[in-house]
Design a protein around this motif. Sequence first.
Motif, PDB file in Angstrom:
ATOM      1  N   VAL A 196       0.728  -1.129   0.062  1.00 31.74           N
ATOM      2  CA  VAL A 196       0.122  -0.126  -0.067  1.00 31.74           C
ATOM      3  C   VAL A 196       0.804   1.433  -0.224  1.00 31.74           C
ATOM      4  O   VAL A 196       1.869   1.381   0.724  1.00 31.74           O
ATOM      5  N   GLN A 197       0.622   2.022  -0.938  1.00 31.16           N
ATOM      6  CA  GLN A 197       1.311   3.485  -1.000  1.00 31.16           C
ATOM      7  C   GLN A 197       0.359   4.482  -1.057  1.00 31.16           C
ATOM      8  O   GLN A 197      -0.440   4.499  -2.026  1.00 31.16           O
ATOM      9  N   THR A 198       0.454   5.422  -0.151  1.00 30.51           N
ATOM     10  CA  THR A 198      -0.446   6.587  -0.220  1.00 30.51           C
ATOM     11  C   THR A 198       0.122   7.819  -1.003  1.00 30.51           C
ATOM     12  O   THR A 198       1.410   7.801  -1.265  1.00 30.51           O
ATOM     13  N   GLN A 209       3.849   3.925   7.480  1.00 26.50           N
ATOM     14  CA  GLN A 209       3.877   2.431   7.176  1.00 26.50           C
ATOM     15  C   GLN A 209       3.371   2.407   5.774  1.00 26.50           C
ATOM     16  O   GLN A 209       3.717   1.673   4.922  1.00 26.50           O
ATOM     17  N   GLU A 210       2.508   3.499   5.304  1.00 32.04           N
ATOM     18  CA  GLU A 210       2.041   3.532   3.975  1.00 32.04           C
ATOM     19  C   GLU A 210       2.918   4.202   3.253  1.00 32.04           C
ATOM     20  O   GLU A 210       2.740   4.451   2.036  1.00 32.04           O
ATOM     21  N   GLU A 211       3.946   5.041   3.709  1.00 29.67           N
ATOM     22  CA  GLU A 211       4.946   5.792   3.071  1.00 29.67           C
ATOM     23  C   GLU A 211       6.288   5.195   2.754  1.00 29.67           C
ATOM     24  O   GLU A 211       6.697   5.386   1.687  1.00 29.67           O
ATOM     25  N   ILE A 230       1.893  10.882  -1.546  1.00 33.68           N
ATOM     26  CA  ILE A 230       2.672  11.875  -0.662  1.00 33.68           C
ATOM     27  C   ILE A 230       2.210  13.279  -0.740  1.00 33.68           C
ATOM     28  O   ILE A 230       2.337  14.102   0.200  1.00 33.68           O
ATOM     29  N   VAL A 231       1.643  13.774  -2.069  1.00 31.38           N
ATOM     30  CA  VAL A 231       1.275  15.253  -2.175  1.00 31.38           C
ATOM     31  C   VAL A 231       0.084  15.417  -1.291  1.00 31.38           C
ATOM     32  O   VAL A 231      -0.060  16.652  -0.497  1.00 31.38           O
ATOM     33  N   HIS A 232      -0.931  14.358  -1.215  1.00 28.63           N
ATOM     34  CA  HIS A 232      -1.876  14.692   0.103  1.00 28.63           C
ATOM     35  C   HIS A 232      -1.348  14.716   1.307  1.00 28.63           C
ATOM     36  O   HIS A 232      -1.785  15.524   2.037  1.00 28.63           O
ATOM     37  N   LEU A 233      -0.312  13.905   1.636  1.00 30.12           N
ATOM     38  CA  LEU A 233       0.364  13.987   3.212  1.00 30.12           C
ATOM     39  C   LEU A 233       0.906  15.472   3.211  1.00 30.12           C
ATOM     40  O   LEU A 233       0.659  16.228   4.358  1.00 30.12           O
ATOM     41  N   VAL A 234       1.365  16.166   2.332  1.00 30.61           N
ATOM     42  CA  VAL A 234       2.253  17.305   2.259  1.00 30.61           C
ATOM     43  C   VAL A 234       1.059  18.422   2.543  1.00 30.61           C
ATOM     44  O   VAL A 234       1.242  19.395   3.163  1.00 30.61           O
ATOM     45  N   ARG A 235       0.018  18.200   1.634  1.00 31.55           N
ATOM     46  CA  ARG A 235      -0.993  19.310   1.796  1.00 31.55           C
ATOM     47  C   ARG A 235      -1.562  19.400   2.943  1.00 31.55           C
ATOM     48  O   ARG A 235      -1.861  20.365   3.729  1.00 31.55           O
ATOM     49  N   HIS A 236      -1.902  18.164   3.401  1.00 31.35           N
ATOM     50  CA  HIS A 236      -2.596  18.168   4.952  1.00 31.35           C
ATOM     51  C   HIS A 236      -1.441  18.863   5.934  1.00 31.35           C
ATOM     52  O   HIS A 236      -1.981  19.588   6.796  1.00 31.35           O
ATOM     53  N   SER A 237      -0.188  18.505   5.833  1.00 26.01           N
ATOM     54  CA  SER A 237       0.957  19.061   6.667  1.00 26.01           C
ATOM     55  C   SER A 237       0.695  20.472   6.627  1.00 26.01           C
ATOM     56  O   SER A 237       0.673  21.300   7.703  1.00 26.01           O
TER      57      SER A 237
END
Length: 151
Positions: free
Chosen positions: A2-4, A68-70, A6-13
């Motif tokens: 499973v790979q989430t 874990q998904e990253e 990265i852009v969504h995680l950066v935007r969330h941050s």
Amino acid sequence: MVQTCIVHLVRHSLNFCSWKDRKIVAADLRRIYSAPTADLAEAELDAFEEKWAGKYASIVPAWRRAWQEEIPFFGFDPAIRKIIYTMNAIEGLNRVIRKSFKTRGSFPTDEAASKLIYLAIRKFEKDGRNVREWFAACNQFAIMFEERFDA
């Protein structure tokens, strides 16, 4: 695997940041996801935490929850990373498959549905020239997932 995204995680941050710090925080986050290995990325995350924990304490826990998904991201070749750090290409493929199913009511057999998926993927591959580095990534996928990748 499973790979989430990265852009969504950066935007969330960046939602936790003030506007004046966004560019600096984004540059520091880039050091995390552009690290060559997962161990170096974790070291960069620790360095990010030391620098920003006082001001933006919510960012690092969000990354640690999604870690874990990253991690699978760091196991890929740079050609694949260029495509999967954002899931746009994968979301585009899913859209093409959903669109092809939406126009059909039902299927007489599972084989008929499989054929439609195959044809949708072939169409996507022909249009895949619009996705940067798509063919280099396909070559890497063929090597990494040989048993699942049918020429």
